[in-house]
Design an enzyme around this catalytic site. Sequence first.
Site, mmCIF file in Angstrom:
data_model
loop_
_atom_site.group_PDB
_atom_site.id
_atom_site.type_symbol
_atom_site.label_atom_id
_atom_site.label_comp_id
_atom_site.label_asym_id
_atom_site.label_seq_id
_atom_site.Cartn_x
_atom_site.Cartn_y
_atom_site.Cartn_z
ATOM 1 N N HIS A 18 0.824 -1.205 0.000
ATOM 2 C CA HIS A 18 0.000 0.000 0.000
ATOM 3 C C HIS A 18 0.861 1.260 0.000
ATOM 4 O O HIS A 18 2.049 1.243 0.349
ATOM 5 C CB HIS A 18 -0.920 0.006 1.224
ATOM 6 C CG HIS A 18 -0.171 -0.015 2.523
ATOM 7 N ND1 HIS A 18 0.385 1.114 3.088
ATOM 8 C CD2 HIS A 18 0.125 -1.043 3.362
ATOM 9 C CE1 HIS A 18 0.988 0.795 4.217
ATOM 10 N NE2 HIS A 18 0.848 -0.503 4.411
ATOM 11 N N GLU A 106 -2.661 -7.087 7.179
ATOM 12 C CA GLU A 106 -1.456 -6.747 7.936
ATOM 13 C C GLU A 106 -1.278 -7.676 9.133
ATOM 14 O O GLU A 106 -2.249 -8.233 9.664
ATOM 15 C CB GLU A 106 -1.566 -5.294 8.419
ATOM 16 C CG GLU A 106 -0.423 -4.807 9.302
ATOM 17 C CD GLU A 106 0.911 -4.764 8.589
ATOM 18 O OE1 GLU A 106 1.457 -5.850 8.299
ATOM 19 O OE2 GLU A 106 1.422 -3.655 8.339
#
Length: 292
Positions: A18, A106
């Site tokens: 990201h 994550e």
Amino acid sequence: MCSRKGGVLPKRIILVRHGESQGNLDPGTYDTTPDPKIQLTQQGISQSRLAGARLRHLLSGDGSPNWRVYFYVSPYSRTRSTLREIGRSFSRNRVIGVREECRIREQDFGNFQVQDRMPLIKETRQRFGRFFFRFPDGESAADVFDRVSSFLESLWRDVDMNRLNHDPSNDLNLIIVSHGLASRVFLMKWFKWTVEQFELLNNIGNCEFRVIQLGSGGEYSLAVHHTEEELLQWGLSPDMVADQKRRACSSKADWNDQSSWYLDAFFDRLPDSDDENVEDKHQQTNSLTLPY
């Protein structure tokens, strides 16, 4: 075009981290904002748009007019926003689908992160080992490895059963928009790297990507698209780089013949044949002093 059982092998599998997030810019954000809800910064949005343009150039740059892309994305706000900006570079007819995938999220650091404690926790992680250290109330990299492994099995079922609804006459490219550690763990699982080799790897920068591409012999490799200098910069050892180069141009059978370096990581030395092994044992037996 290479195939796997009932489906066509993807030409590329691209791992994208990201863009810059508010948490990357100010770690104190984790004190008050749930990790999944942390947003991109304006810089992160710009990085994501640039990444989309670079990905579009990569996919269209080899002269093949018939290419398509399928996206997998982590459910976190920053990865979904990154995908949204990347998507600005693609027309609808190029994108055959997208799927939110929780298993590539994550690493869980334990709900809200108290920044006064994090330096000590991360220092302890360095001493304990990055792969096995589990954050209090959170996950270890080993935990992430387990769920990423499960995702990888599902990915292959998607390909085998053509759940992606992909026309086999087109080049298939899978783009996985995820996080730094999840991407490194994916590479570890894919290339069967050891824990020791994983510990060598550097994190992926915001909106950087790693391209796993089919080589001429039917094996996937990072060395098809990336240079040796890049691989070394990312933390791959010389042996790991040499392995990637072999994969880029060798068939599976050839690669198996040349992979003795991997065995040497586990054994002092394996004999080349059973005959040599018998001879060595005979010499060792003759050198022993047997008790009466």
